[in-house]
Design an enzyme around this catalytic site. Sequence first.
Site, mmCIF file in Angstrom:
data_model
loop_
_atom_site.group_PDB
_atom_site.id
_atom_site.type_symbol
_atom_site.label_atom_id
_atom_site.label_comp_id
_atom_site.label_asym_id
_atom_site.label_seq_id
_atom_site.Cartn_x
_atom_site.Cartn_y
_atom_site.Cartn_z
ATOM 1 N NE ARG A 68 -4.376 -0.828 3.288
ATOM 2 C CZ ARG A 68 -3.845 -1.104 2.160
ATOM 3 N NH1 ARG A 68 -4.244 -0.352 1.353
ATOM 4 N NH2 ARG A 68 -2.373 -1.708 2.283
ATOM 5 C CB SER A 170 -0.584 1.395 0.405
ATOM 6 O OG SER A 170 -0.011 0.987 -0.457
ATOM 7 C CG ASP A 327 2.279 3.586 -3.326
ATOM 8 O OD1 ASP A 327 3.616 3.278 -2.931
ATOM 9 O OD2 ASP A 327 1.794 2.767 -2.982
ATOM 10 C CG ASP A 329 3.336 1.559 0.922
ATOM 11 O OD1 ASP A 329 2.790 2.265 0.018
ATOM 12 O OD2 ASP A 329 3.308 0.540 1.318
ATOM 13 C CG ASP A 331 3.962 -0.923 -1.782
ATOM 14 O OD1 ASP A 331 3.467 0.073 -2.179
ATOM 15 O OD2 ASP A 331 3.363 -1.814 -1.230
ATOM 16 C CB THR A 405 -5.385 -11.002 -7.331
ATOM 17 O OG1 THR A 405 -6.041 -11.598 -8.312
ATOM 18 C CG2 THR A 405 -5.072 -9.213 -7.320
ATOM 19 C CD GLU A 429 -0.083 -6.451 -7.431
ATOM 20 O OE1 GLU A 429 -0.744 -7.316 -6.881
ATOM 21 O OE2 GLU A 429 0.042 -5.361 -6.444
ATOM 22 C CE LYS A 443 2.059 -3.542 -3.620
ATOM 23 N NZ LYS A 443 1.703 -4.664 -2.798
#
Length: 617
Positions: A68, A170, A327, A329, A331, A405, A429, A443
């Site tokens: 990213r 994202s 959001d 994208d 997910d 996480t 999460e 997700k």
Amino acid sequence: MGQDLSPNLQAPNNLIGQIVLCGQWLLLLTKKNPLTLESVKQLIAEGNKEELQKCFGARMEFGTAGLRAAMGAGISCMNDLTIIQTTQGFCRYLEKQFSDLKQRGVVISYDARAHPASGGSSRRFARLAATTFISQGIPVYFFSDITPTPFVPYTVSHLKLCAGIMITASHNPKQDNGYKVYWDNGAQIISPHDKGISQAIEENLEPWPQAWDDSVINGSPLFHDPSASINKDYFEDLKKYCFHRAVNRETKVKFVHTSVHGVGHSFVQSAFKAFDFVPPEAVPEQKDPDPEFPTVRYPNPEEGKGVLTLSFALADKTTAKIVLANDPDADRLAVAEKQDSGEWKVFSGNELGALLGWWLFTSWKEKNQDHSALKDTYMLSSTVSSKILQAIALKEGFHFEETLTGFKWMGNRAKQLIDQGKNVLFAFEEAIGYMCCPFVLDKDGVSAAVISAELASFLATKNLSLSQQLKAIYVEYGYHITKASYFICHDQGTIKKLFENLRNYDGKNNYPKTCGKFEISGIRDLTTGYDDSQPDKKAVLPTSKSSQMITFTFANGGVATIRTSGTEPKIKYYSELCAPPGNSDPDQLKKELNELVSAIEEYFFQPQKYNLQPKGE
């Protein structure tokens, strides 16, 4: 042209000479992209050392989250060349791992991001990635149009493919893009695959002969478009999680949906149809994809009310009580509900996790009266998320597990459990990510949106709101009050100093014993592997030296975790105060948690000392 043409980008000496070499190197390899070429020429002409250092100082690091970074020129950015290099490395790694790669193939999809200044776009990057695989005789399932991220892991599992690639950043700022990778089990990659892929990228930096010619995929017998069949099958599978079709048909509850200029609109409309709902009202200014994200400062519904202003206005106009926000994208999902006071309540990720967990368990229990099935039933959440699912599991008799996480851990653990014949009902999460249907091992904001709508519609038949039901959950299972936020810090050296200060707070190798007036009763450091609650002082959860993460347990029952973000320049904190059932003074708990958080900010973060920028409202 051999790989030895690339200069030693790490050498600190003779920076401007190194920069010129970088420019020549890029000139050789990106002659196919005049926009990035021109930007590098201009920087060299200007002698702009700082910007060139940013572009060429270090290669993007491939990790478990893939890549990213900003779109632009240079090895530190997302561009045609770095996409080709990354995919060549990934392709070679997959060839070593799967003897049947040429029979099974991979899936590639993308969001709507674009960066006109550098000529980069998610679709362009996805086509170059597809070209790499097809040039090696590997089948590619390539979506003909934008999709939500969860459609990639769904396709990997559904078509039994070797891997999946999603080109998306994202909810990051508009200039960013990303390269997200899924393994053949349908979950995001975890170690050691990230290291193996990273090494393979370094060994395959020189573009292969056909690397730039994405026309080779047009008409190739290896190039397949799964859009129609996957769309049909995904929504058929989703229908199995519709428990109250008759209620949905008759409901008077109205919904507003925003895709925040992303990919979600048509998919959420289809999900509502699959559940026999009237489709939600879409925020007109935000329903179509727009890589500029013109109506929001950050395209992230997790940021709260600022992103939802247009949604609230449309809801007020249409008398809708519930806002659903994906959001870009699709997910993640945020949910807001209009209160009797006229105010809007935006549920935190932990609150919506409590509601969806309760709902999916309640709905499952109604269909499964045999209590012996509980022993094989599981829910998961990440270690920085609320422990509310643990409280529900303790009382109801199913299993709860926490993971590190990120959904990469929950997706992989869920797959392990499913392969053992277990039933994974739900995972979440706190960063508004929910896995409501285990046919996607990640997700999924599309399924979460329609399942949240069914929950709200069902509660309305009992004259209950989401907020009232949330309170009922806390009364039954114990209040779990949470607060999370972050500070922005772009300097890795400063971040390291902050965490080293916590590890040497009371002299060398001594963690803090108090935080202001709050006594610390336990410490777990998942960077070093230390956990003073274990007999051998070693943490049970996996550790990672490449990321910072320390959890403090307090004598008052509070828990706080401080960690770095894998995808953004943030130091995040998560705090929770849990009370046993029967302690029904949430205001007192909130007051105590706020005091604890203030102490953590003042004594542990020390924002003035480290020049940290607080979260913008």
